[in-house]
Design a protein around this motif. Sequence first.
Motif: not given
Length: 173
Positions: A110-132
């Motif tokens: 199927p065709p896909r529409v891929q939306l890219f969002f920039r977050a201007h602010r966020w909280e947290g440090t990236p960590r692995l939550r779905e290692p699979d």
Amino acid sequence: MTASPESRPSLRPAAPAAGTASAKAPFGTVPNVVGVHLYLEQEGQVLMGLRHPDSAYAGGSWHVPAGHCEAEAATACLVREAYEEAGLVIDPADAELVHTVHMVERPDDPPRVQLFFRAHRWEGTPRLREPDKCVVWQWWSAKELPEPTVPYTRVAIEGIRAGRTYTELGWGR
């Protein structure tokens, strides 16, 4: 006098449930899958994850945090996926749509529409939550993305950096 809840007319129009026969697209149209992607950039570095080698899609490739919309708004999906995948907390008000990729990868997909969002602010440090699904999060130079990067992700990041808001891929086949 107030009507009982049972006798009040519904304020929401009745809509067929997704996936039912009456929810089919009009003749000649094809539903498109909607994906959302989180573009986080700080000091010229973009957050990307290395997809698990056994991943159903693009195993062993670098990609931004992403997911498919379920029965939700795109920004709600973005917020959910950012937390599920990387433990990042984003307020939808801090998300800005910066690029759209409309694509077909293979003729039978199927065709896909891929939306890219920039977050201007966020909280947290990236960590692995779905290692699979992802084996590591890493910041990469937006000018020198790692190999291999998911092709449409590379095109979107290049478009964002160039100030373009839209790309089409795979329609000429």
